[in-house]
Write a protein that holds these residues in place. Structure first.
Motif, PDB file in Angstrom:
ATOM      1  N   GLY A  43      14.570 -52.315 -66.818  1.00 37.72           N
ATOM      2  CA  GLY A  43      13.217 -52.683 -67.236  1.00 37.72           C
ATOM      3  C   GLY A  43      12.558 -53.733 -66.375  1.00 37.72           C
ATOM      4  O   GLY A  43      11.362 -53.984 -66.511  1.00 37.72           O
ATOM      5  N   GLY A  44      13.299 -54.389 -65.503  1.00 36.07           N
ATOM      6  CA  GLY A  44      12.736 -55.429 -64.652  1.00 36.07           C
ATOM      7  C   GLY A  44      11.788 -54.849 -63.604  1.00 36.07           C
ATOM      8  O   GLY A  44      11.992 -53.752 -63.099  1.00 36.07           O
ATOM      9  N   ARG A  45      10.766 -55.608 -63.262  1.00 34.63           N
ATOM     10  CA  ARG A  45       9.768 -55.147 -62.303  1.00 34.63           C
ATOM     11  C   ARG A  45      10.154 -55.576 -60.904  1.00 34.63           C
ATOM     12  O   ARG A  45      10.560 -56.722 -60.679  1.00 34.63           O
ATOM     13  N   LEU A  46       9.997 -54.666 -59.960  1.00 35.83           N
ATOM     14  CA  LEU A  46      10.308 -54.959 -58.563  1.00 35.83           C
ATOM     15  C   LEU A  46       9.046 -55.405 -57.829  1.00 35.83           C
ATOM     16  O   LEU A  46       7.920 -55.105 -58.246  1.00 35.83           O
ATOM     17  N   PRO A  47       9.214 -56.134 -56.723  1.00 37.51           N
ATOM     18  CA  PRO A  47       8.044 -56.529 -55.921  1.00 37.51           C
ATOM     19  C   PRO A  47       7.316 -55.288 -55.415  1.00 37.51           C
ATOM     20  O   PRO A  47       7.890 -54.208 -55.281  1.00 37.51           O
ATOM     21  N   SER A  48       6.046 -55.446 -55.105  1.00 35.40           N
ATOM     22  CA  SER A  48       5.307 -54.343 -54.512  1.00 35.40           C
ATOM     23  C   SER A  48       5.920 -53.990 -53.166  1.00 35.40           C
ATOM     24  O   SER A  48       6.595 -54.813 -52.526  1.00 35.40           O
ATOM     25  N   SER A  49       5.690 -52.776 -52.736  1.00 36.48           N
ATOM     26  CA  SER A  49       6.243 -52.348 -51.453  1.00 36.48           C
ATOM     27  C   SER A  49       5.695 -53.189 -50.311  1.00 36.48           C
ATOM     28  O   SER A  49       6.413 -53.509 -49.354  1.00 36.48           O
ATOM     29  N   ARG A  50       4.407 -53.592 -50.397  1.00 40.73           N
ATOM     30  CA  ARG A  50       3.805 -54.398 -49.328  1.00 40.73           C
ATOM     31  C   ARG A  50       4.467 -55.767 -49.243  1.00 40.73           C
ATOM     32  O   ARG A  50       4.800 -56.248 -48.163  1.00 40.73           O
ATOM     33  N   ARG A  51       4.661 -56.383 -50.434  1.00 37.43           N
ATOM     34  CA  ARG A  51       5.240 -57.724 -50.432  1.00 37.43           C
ATOM     35  C   ARG A  51       6.687 -57.710 -49.964  1.00 37.43           C
ATOM     36  O   ARG A  51       7.105 -58.555 -49.162  1.00 37.43           O
TER      37      ARG A  51
END
Length: 498
Positions: free
Chosen positions: A40-48
């Protein structure tokens, strides 16, 4: 909430052979499975993440997309990517080092077999350093594959592989290629006195597959089954695999002792027998015993499997008529193979079953995977139908007779102090009875150290062996090699002398 990521955890190496996206994929997948990244944890955006790692954004996108395709990530890539919340907790430590909870203990024996599986797996072929494809003195069961007409076979096979529209490139779902079943029925009738129609022929991937199919179809767990003592290990394995209770019936100079079998078990479900050339002793079931066996099978309502594995090779008179040909109560299933007459790698055998069993066996074989490739069957049908099979058998019978004579002569000259060959008018191997109670397992081990394969008789017995001897094949060994190898075997066996 965004999941904190350690850049050390996701470090990638531009100099490595593995592509950058694959390195990132492996690191993220491992962290998820090991529980370092929580569901359920959110990953950083691909750009970041690309900027943090110093890689191109497409590298991160490729890794994220692969993980999403496999179910590790969810959400729209680039617009909020999260670790899948549906991953079961008990799967999140695969390959990891995290401590297991009390409900995640490993099974005590992850490789546990069934009782029947353990019994079958414990059966070992006799001999040391045995390799089926390797021709060396005095390996049993291997024909003279160098004498097989390989160029002719290649042409027949090539004929059948040129056009994929010929119907032979699809699945084989029946009891076998019809022309091959016709050829087998004609050969078995003419050469072995078998009474059958092509519809009764079930083509299988070798004799062992035929045994397995018959055992599955005819035996319930704990059914009593007569088996020859000593007897063929392949039959033992197939019957045990079907759950049979094996009843070892002694073999003497007339073959299976029917009276002893009746005293041992008067109500067998099935009887396995090698009447034309008993395996491994080589004796022939006498006519009175054949008739007694068939009469008993009729009265006991028992099936009989007749294994006719190498009866084409008989060196005194014509091949003997089959037991099946004498059967008027239709209790006998006749089993044959082309492994001994042609070459083992062909993997084609057959069962000839009574009419009452045809439909059941046809239905069952579709589900077992025991059916040979249609192209192989078609080429073999031509090989038989054009007369090449009969010519090959006749030629090999002459070659094997000479090799058999060479082994007998060599044994009389070199091995007389250690063993005596038992007389036998057919087959591809002889049995040498060891003198003075010499141990056959020890003799086999000494021979193996000299690169000679002679199988001990002891493993063929279910009970205590009544005979100490060596199984000696001659079919695949040139005559000159037979003489040389007999001398080497004599030197090896001399170490057993008191």
């Amino acid at each position: 909430m965004r999941t904190p990521l350690s850049l050390d955890l996701l470090a990638v190496d531009p100099q490595a052979d593995t592509p950058l996206y694959r390195q990132l994929y492996d690191a993220l997948r491992g962290a998820i499975l090991e529980g370092r990244l929580t569901a359920g944890g959110r990953l950083p955006s691909s750009r970041r993440l690309a900027a943090d790692l110093g890689v191109g954004r497409n590298t991160v996108l490729s890794a994220y997309e692969q993980l999403a395709a496999e179910g590790y990530l969810e959400g729209q890539i680039g617009a909020g990517t999260r670790i899948a919340s549906s991953l079961p907790d008990n799967l999140l430590e695969v390959g990891g080092s995290a401590a297991r909870g009390p409900d995640q203990t490993a099974p005590a024996n992850p490789n546990r077999l069934s009782r029947r599986g353990e019994t079958v797996a414990a059966i070992r072929r006799p001999g040391i350093g045995y390799e089926r494809g390797q021709a060396r003195a005095f390996q049993h069961g291997l024909p003279a594959v160098d004498q097989f007409p390989a160029a002719l076979w290649s042409r027949l096979l090539g004929r059948r592989t040129r056009d994929p529209r010929n119907g032979l490139f699809g699945y084989e779902t029946g009891a076998g290629y019809a022309p091959l079943r016709e050829a087998i029925a004609a050969h078995a009738g003419a050469a072995r006195g078998v009474i059958c129609t092509p519809d009764q022929v079930i083509v299988t991937t070798g004799a062992q597959a035929a045994l397995d199919l018959a055992s599955r179809m005819l035996i319930d767990p704990e059914d009593a089954v007569w088996i020859e003592e000593p007897g063929y290990l392949g039959a033992r394995a197939a019957l045990l695999g079907a759950g049979a209770r094996l009843m070892p019936v002694p073999v003497d100079g007339e073959g299976l002792d029917v009276a002893a079998g009746i005293a041992l078990e008067p109500a067998p479900r099935l009887i396995y027998v090698t009447p034309s050339h008993q395996y491994p002793l080589g004796v022939t079931l006498s006519l009175p015993r054949r008739l007694a066996l068939l009469d008993f099978a009729r009265r006991a309502d028992a099936w009989v499997i007749e294994d006719d594995y190498d009866s084409e090779y008989r060196y005194a008179g014509r091949p003997l008529a089959s037991l099946q040909g004498l059967d008027r109560a239709t209790r006998v299933l006749y089993m044959g193979t082309f492994s001994k007459t042609l070459f083992p790698g062909l993997k084609v055998g057959y069962l000839i079953v009574p009419d009452a069993l045809v439909d059941a066996f046809r239905a069952a074989i579709r589900l077992t995977g025991h059916v040979p490739a249609p192209i192989i069957q078609a080429a073999l049908a031509e090989f038989i139908g054009e007369g090449h099979f009969g010519a090959h058998v006749r030629r090999m019978r002459t070659i094997y007779a000479a090799r058999r004579a060479a082994l007998i002569d060599a044994a009389e000259r070199e091995l007389v102090a250690f063993l005596e060959l038992t007389p036998c008018d057919g087959g591809m191997q002889l049995v040498g009875c060891l003198r003075d109670g010499l141990d056959d397992r020890h003799a086999s081990a000494l021979a193996a150290a000299a690169n000679i394969h002679v199988a001990p008789l002891a493993p063929y017995y279910l009970g205590k062996p009544s005979l100490s001897g060596l199984h000696m094949g001659f079919a695949g060994i040139p005559e000159a090699q037979i003489a040389r190898s007999a001398k080497r075997l004599a030197v090896a066996l001399a170490e057993m002398a008191p």
